[in-house]
Design an enzyme around this catalytic site. Structure first.
Site, PDB file in Angstrom:
ATOM      1  N   GLY A 180       5.224   7.681   3.763  1.00 24.37           N
ATOM      2  CA  GLY A 180       4.704   6.558   4.552  1.00 24.37           C
ATOM      3  C   GLY A 180       3.203   6.596   4.806  1.00 24.37           C
ATOM      4  O   GLY A 180       2.712   5.928   5.719  1.00 24.37           O
TER       5      GLY A 180
ATOM      6  N   LYS B  79      -8.752   4.921  -1.089  1.00 23.47           N
ATOM      7  CA  LYS B  79      -7.724   5.765  -1.718  1.00 23.47           C
ATOM      8  C   LYS B  79      -8.497   6.487  -2.822  1.00 23.47           C
ATOM      9  O   LYS B  79      -8.690   5.931  -3.911  1.00 23.47           O
ATOM     10  CB  LYS B  79      -6.606   4.862  -2.284  1.00 23.47           C
ATOM     11  CG  LYS B  79      -5.574   5.573  -3.125  1.00 23.47           C
ATOM     12  CD  LYS B  79      -4.399   6.060  -2.330  1.00 23.47           C
ATOM     13  CE  LYS B  79      -3.482   6.900  -3.213  1.00 23.47           C
ATOM     14  NZ  LYS B  79      -2.348   7.471  -2.449  1.00 23.47           N
TER      15      LYS B  79
ATOM     16  N   ASP C   6      -1.084   0.936  -3.928  1.00 20.53           N
ATOM     17  CA  ASP C   6      -1.591   1.432  -2.645  1.00 20.53           C
ATOM     18  C   ASP C   6      -2.907   0.755  -2.287  1.00 20.53           C
ATOM     19  O   ASP C   6      -3.127   0.366  -1.133  1.00 20.53           O
ATOM     20  CB  ASP C   6      -1.813   2.956  -2.705  1.00 20.53           C
ATOM     21  CG  ASP C   6      -0.519   3.727  -2.533  1.00 20.53           C
ATOM     22  OD1 ASP C   6       0.553   3.092  -2.509  1.00 20.53           O
ATOM     23  OD2 ASP C   6      -0.583   4.971  -2.428  1.00 20.53           O
TER      24      ASP C   6
ATOM     25  N   GLU D 125      -6.634   7.207   2.562  1.00 17.95           N
ATOM     26  CA  GLU D 125      -5.276   7.688   2.261  1.00 17.95           C
ATOM     27  C   GLU D 125      -5.323   8.784   1.213  1.00 17.95           C
ATOM     28  O   GLU D 125      -5.950   8.637   0.157  1.00 17.95           O
ATOM     29  CB  GLU D 125      -4.385   6.544   1.744  1.00 17.95           C
ATOM     30  CG  GLU D 125      -2.961   7.057   1.524  1.00 17.95           C
ATOM     31  CD  GLU D 125      -2.030   6.130   0.754  1.00 17.95           C
ATOM     32  OE1 GLU D 125      -2.293   4.930   0.664  1.00 17.95           O
ATOM     33  OE2 GLU D 125      -1.021   6.665   0.243  1.00 17.95           O
TER      34      GLU D 125
ATOM     35  N   PRO E  39       9.363   3.361  13.665  1.00 19.83           N
ATOM     36  CA  PRO E  39      10.771   3.155  13.330  1.00 19.83           C
ATOM     37  C   PRO E  39      10.988   2.778  11.874  1.00 19.83           C
ATOM     38  O   PRO E  39      10.073   2.279  11.213  1.00 19.83           O
ATOM     39  CB  PRO E  39      11.177   2.003  14.247  1.00 19.83           C
ATOM     40  CG  PRO E  39       9.929   1.327  14.644  1.00 19.83           C
ATOM     41  CD  PRO E  39       8.823   2.325  14.557  1.00 19.83           C
TER      42      PRO E  39
HETATM   43  N1  LIG Z   1       8.837   2.793   8.605  1.00 21.65           N
HETATM   44  C1  LIG Z   1       9.357   2.432   7.431  1.00 21.65           C
HETATM   45  N2  LIG Z   1      10.510   1.734   7.347  1.00 21.65           N
HETATM   46  C2  LIG Z   1      11.034   1.380   6.166  1.00 21.65           C
HETATM   47  N3  LIG Z   1      10.472   1.670   4.970  1.00 21.65           N
HETATM   48  C3  LIG Z   1       9.315   2.350   4.975  1.00 21.65           C
HETATM   49  C4  LIG Z   1       8.700   2.771   6.191  1.00 21.65           C
HETATM   50  N4  LIG Z   1       7.548   3.426   5.872  1.00 21.65           N
HETATM   51  C5  LIG Z   1       7.469   3.418   4.537  1.00 21.65           C
HETATM   52  N5  LIG Z   1       8.514   2.770   3.991  1.00 21.65           N
HETATM   53  C6  LIG Z   1       8.773   2.548   2.567  1.00 21.65           C
HETATM   54  O1  LIG Z   1       8.876   3.838   1.943  1.00 21.65           O
HETATM   55  C7  LIG Z   1       8.174   3.840   0.710  1.00 21.65           C
HETATM   56  C8  LIG Z   1       7.109   4.909   0.735  1.00 21.65           C
HETATM   57  O2  LIG Z   1       6.121   4.574   1.706  1.00 21.65           O
HETATM   58  P1  LIG Z   1       4.573   4.751   1.380  1.00 21.65           P
HETATM   59  O3  LIG Z   1       3.807   4.308   2.590  1.00 21.65           O
HETATM   60  O4  LIG Z   1       4.226   4.099   0.102  1.00 21.65           O
HETATM   61  O5  LIG Z   1       4.500   6.346   1.216  1.00 21.65           O
HETATM   62  P2  LIG Z   1       3.324   7.268   0.613  1.00 21.65           P
HETATM   63  O6  LIG Z   1       2.064   6.475   0.704  1.00 21.65           O
HETATM   64  O7  LIG Z   1       3.329   8.481   1.490  1.00 21.65           O
HETATM   65  O8  LIG Z   1       3.730   7.590  -0.784  1.00 21.65           O
HETATM   66  C9  LIG Z   1       7.622   2.425   0.516  1.00 21.65           C
HETATM   67  O9  LIG Z   1       8.513   1.683  -0.296  1.00 21.65           O
HETATM   68  C10 LIG Z   1       7.573   1.870   1.913  1.00 21.65           C
HETATM   69  O10 LIG Z   1       7.690   0.466   1.949  1.00 21.65           O
HETATM   70 MG   LIG Z   2       0.705   5.889  -0.786  1.00 17.43          MG
END
Ligand SMILES: Nc1ncnc2c1ncn2[C@@H]1O[C@H](COP(=O)(O)OP(=O)(O)O)[C@@H](O)[C@H]1O
Ligand SMILES: [Mg+2]
Length: 239
Positions: A15, A38, A55, A116, A207
């Site tokens: 996330g 990024k 991203d 990020e 959440p």
């Molecule tokens: N709070 C949340 N509730 C539901 N889905 C989430 C939540 N946070 C992230 N996601 C989903 O999980 C996946 C990974 O999140 P992301 O922010 O891209 O992670 P990272 O940048 O650490 O790789 C994405 O598809 C995103 O939409």
């Molecule tokens: Mg990411």
């Protein structure tokens, strides 16, 4: 170097993008001239003759930003892998000087830059240059994003321990994707356990939102979530 915060995670997919985008949007809503970055994107796809990652689009959309893509993301890699793996497998050259340069340029345009990371702290960008080294080179404090479920204590404590070893200032951690309806007692106890053992403050629990996905996400919703559940003031004031 410029003012800002580096969003790292215990892993990929925890996330970081959602938290970084939401935080950047929340700071913008507070009237701050905020930029996003990024430094290295992997799994980027070709679009109009250049590599762009989801991203970067997500982060820019969250603030309605229009900075030069080469500054927001100076290194784009097609292979979805650690940058050093992409270097070994596809023989691509990675010039980390571009990261520092792009950050300095963005810092001239913005009062605060939300950066990020890539995966976690020990993702190798080059053989002897990790995400952790990049954080130190940019002289930024960091925020840690962690999963809510089993395994997160270990991952979070390992990350905090490595950050301490390398002199990285982790200002706080965020648990992302917490599903209150499904969480059992073990999951509910995780945030406090991590905070107590690591000594790193818990800055919020985001959440689980079933409507959230990378494409077509409602940014107002993400920014609203961050403003509601994360201590944005503390992050900004102390950075
Ligand atoms: N709070 C949340 N509730 C539901 N889905 C989430 C939540 N946070 C992230 N996601 C989903 O999980 C996946 C990974 O999140 P992301 O922010 O891209 O992670 P990272 O940048 O650490 O790789 C994405 O598809 C995103 O939409
Ligand atoms: Mg990411």
């Amino acid at each position: 170097m410029g003012k800002g915060i580096f969003i790292t995670g215990t892993d990929t997919g925890v996330g970081k993008t959602v938290v970084a985008a939401g935080l950047a949007g929340a700071l913008k809503a507070r009237g701050i001239n905020v930029g996003v970055m990024k430094p290295v994107a992997t799994g980027a796809v070709w679009n109009r003759g250049r590599l762009v990652s989801d991203d970067v689009r997500f982060l820019l959309n969250a603030i309605g930003g229009n900075d030069d893509l080469d500054l927001v993301c100076p290194i784009n890699i097609e292979l979805p892998a650690a940058p050093y793996s992409a270097h070994l497998i596809n023989k691509i050259h990675i010039n980390t000087d571009r990261i520092r340069h792009a950050f300095l340029e963005l810092s001239k345009k913005h009062d605060f830059v939300v950066v990020e990371g890539i995966g976690g702290l020990l993702v190798p960008i080059k053989k002897d240059y990790f995400v952790a080294d990049m954080i130190n080179e940019l002289e930024l404090p960091a925020l840690l994003v962690a999963r809510p479920d089993i395994g997160t204590i270990n991952h979070s404590l390992l990350t905090v321990s490595e950050a301490k070893n390398r002199g990285i200032d982790i200002r706080g951690f965020i648990i992302n994707g917490f599903d209150a309806a499904k969480a059992g007692r073990v999951e509910k106890a995780n945030p406090e356990i991590i905070e107590t053992i690591s000594g790193v403050p818990l800055l919020g629990i985001l959440p689980f939102d079933p409507n959230l996905n990378e494409t077509g996400s409602d940014f107002k919703n993400i920014v609203g979530m961050v403003r509601k559940y994360i201590n944005v003031e503390k992050i900004y004031e102390e950075s």
